[in-house]
Design an enzyme around this catalytic site. Structure first.
Site, PDB file in Angstrom:
ATOM      1  N   HIS A 174       0.863  -1.188   0.000  1.00 36.92           N
ATOM      2  CA  HIS A 174       0.000   0.000   0.000  1.00 36.92           C
ATOM      3  C   HIS A 174       0.895   1.232   0.000  1.00 36.92           C
ATOM      4  CE1 HIS A 174      -3.029   2.929   1.028  1.00 36.92           C
ATOM      5  NE2 HIS A 174      -3.966   2.008   0.953  1.00 36.92           N
ATOM      6  N   ARG A 212      -6.548  10.308  -0.150  1.00 37.92           N
ATOM      7  CA  ARG A 212      -6.229  10.861  -1.468  1.00 37.92           C
ATOM      8  C   ARG A 212      -7.484  11.052  -2.316  1.00 37.92           C
ATOM      9  NH1 ARG A 212      -2.744   6.925  -4.017  1.00 37.92           N
ATOM     10  NH2 ARG A 212      -3.144   5.530  -2.263  1.00 37.92           N
TER      11      ARG A 212
END
Length: 530
Positions: free
Chosen positions: A318, A338
């Site tokens: 990740h 994000r």
């Protein structure tokens, strides 16, 4: 909390924030992505992979740490238990108490079969619990399962098994409905519509979430449903070997009580492995976002019993694991940060990539930026900034507390207010892209052995998109439960044995493999070495 050097870098991030928020970095071309991955992604580090010497995947590549346990030694060699008087007998035995295991148990129970869950920690102690960002489903008018298929199949580098991706995306809307009816509280607008957002690699907003603790909310609901149905659950009990019968069928498992060490026998008509991932193997020395029990048990058990693995050489790192402070090193910083507008920024305050590239591309981009000398140095290593204050600059004050409260609390414990200060991130070992090879009924090549969730391979190809893991555990957990229960209705278990354990050891001897490491390892070893 931040060092003086970090604070100097933050000034550059703050000075460029408005301009960075307004800019739209271009997405990479396919050629650029391929070159980036080959150069910087951990899956391409040839020195960190070896060749499997024995078993169904002989001659194929795998991480060195995985080979070590795949070719390890059963704890039952020379000390086999008596299988003639099982301690437990059931129709469907489910090994693992996470999202996939609980979903399977609910559906097998619906089919009227006797079901039992055994789990190494407690029911719910699983990577499902730790998933944050959301679950994908194409259930909006501007979306479709076909579009979801293209995103997922392409995001996995066109390597997934098409029939599994098809099932994943077509069952997705029904799974959202199923979870909602069980009691999952998804985020909704004032008029009751589901709130959906983008994730990396998605062409439509199809991420359904419960704040930024989606997995915990789903796991809470599934666990409660299992307990309310009074489905037997045996906590703190690991499977240390599968049992087969004289017909070559899987016939249950040898269990070990994690507290007392007692060996127990579970006889079953069908068995479902839902043991989760491998983050606690710490491949290549990476930190992990995984729960304590994620040690690839299912891969070892299935492999020794004769099941094939698929894409065992690919892991997901990740891109945004916490790189500072030390107390939360490796903890997941959800991709939702994000998707809400925060961008990745280097030590000089420069945005260096599109914020919603796929996870493998984003992770490789961060590693490249650090290798170029544009990293933020930390006492434990390095990272880049994730400019979280950009979220409220773009969406208004209060957005962070409303949409990602768990993130705000996690960093707030250490004096970092993510509404006002950016955070430092670096890739963390997050997901086992590959696993045991299964068909579209979730069954392996070993009769009556099913695998669901992260322990299964083929659903995501060589890279997984955000939100498809929570979807995977629901779709294929239910799938395994339905088909395992259906098959159990017609199964007669023969004479049980552990002959495959000796047979695997003989293969090792013939191949010249000298490995006495006991596997599965069950729990990670964090003792200090001299």
């Amino acid at each position: 909390m931040y060092t003086q050097e970090m604070l100097e870098s933050i000034k550059k991030v703050e000075a460029a924030r408005e301009a960075n928020a307004a800019m739209e970095p271009r997405r990479m071309t396919a050629e650029e992505k391929d070159e980036l991955l080959k150069t910087y992604h951990p899956d391409y580090r040839k020195d960190q992979f070896g060749t499997i010497e024995v078993g169904p995947n002989k001659g194929q590549a795998a991480p060195l740490e995985l080979i070590d346990i795949l070719e390890g030694k059963s704890s039952l060699l020379g000390n086999k238990p008596d299988l003639s008087c099982p301690d437990y007998e059931t129709d469907v035995l489910i090994i693992g108490g996470g999202g996939a295991g609980c979903s399977a148990a609910i559906e097998a129970d619906n089919a009227g079969q006797r079901v039992m869950i055994v789990t190494k920690l407690r029911v719910g102690d699983a990577n499902t619990m730790m998933a944050e960002g959301g679950i994908q489903a194409a259930d909006k008018p501007n979306d479709s399962p076909a579009q979801h298929f293209l995103d997922a199949f392409g995001g996995g580098h066109f390597a997934a098994k098409k029939e599994l991706v098809y099932k994943l995306v077509t069952d997705a809307p029904y799974c959202i409905k199923w979870l909602s009816e069980l009691g999952v509280e998804f985020d909704k607008t004032a008029d009751g519509d589901m709130v959906t957002t983008h994730g990396g690699g998605t062409s439509r907003k199809r991420m359904h979430a419960a704040k930024d603790y989606s997995g915990a909310e789903i796991m809470r609901t599934l666990r409660d449903e299992v307990l309310n149905r009074k489905i037997p659950v045996v906590d703190f009990t690991s499977a240390i070997e599968l049992i087969k019968d004289d017909k070559g069928q899987c016939a249950g498992a040898v269990l070990k009580n994690m507290e007392t060490g007692e060996i127990l026998i579970a006889k079953a008509k069908t068995t479902i492995l839902a043991t989760g991932g491998a983050g606690r193997m710490h491949y290549q020395g990476f930190p992990t976002s995984n729960h304590y029990g994620a040690t690839a048990d299912g891969l070892v058990l299935a492999y020794r019993a004769g099941a094939k693995l698929l894409y065992q050489d690919t892991l997901q790192y990740h891109p945004t694991g916490a790189a500072f402070p030390e107390q939360i090193f490796g903890a997941l910083v959800t991709e939702k940060v994000r998707s809400l507008g925060a961008k990745l920024v280097n030590v000089n305050g420069e945005v260096f990539m599109h914020p919603l590239e796929t996870r493998d591309v984003a992770a490789a981009s961060i590693i490249r930026e650090c290798n170029r000398g544009n990293e933020v140095k930390t006492p434990e290593g390095q990272g880049v900034w994730l400019d979280t204050p950009m979220i409220e600059l773009k969406n208004g004050e209060g957005t962070i507390e409303k949409r990602i409260p768990a993130m705000m609390r996690m960093f707030g414990k250490y004096g970092i207010d993510i509404r006002k200060q950016p955070i430092i991130v670096y890739p963390t070992l997050h997901y086992q892209n590959g696993g045991v090879d299964v068909d579209d009924t979730s069954e392996t090549c070993v009769p009556n052995l099913f695998v669901a969730g992260e322990a299964a391979g083929g659903v995501h190809g060589r890279n997984r998109l955000m939100g498809n893991s929570l979807l995977d555990v629901i779709v294929f957990g239910r799938n395994a439960g339905i088909y395992a229960a259906k098959k159990a209705a017609d199964v007669t278990v023969g004479e049980m044995n552990l002959d495959h354990v000796d047979a695997f050891e003989k293969l090792k001897e013939e191949a010249g493999v000298k490995n006495d490491k006991i596997s599965p390892i069950l729990l990670p070893d964090y003792t200090r070495k001299a």
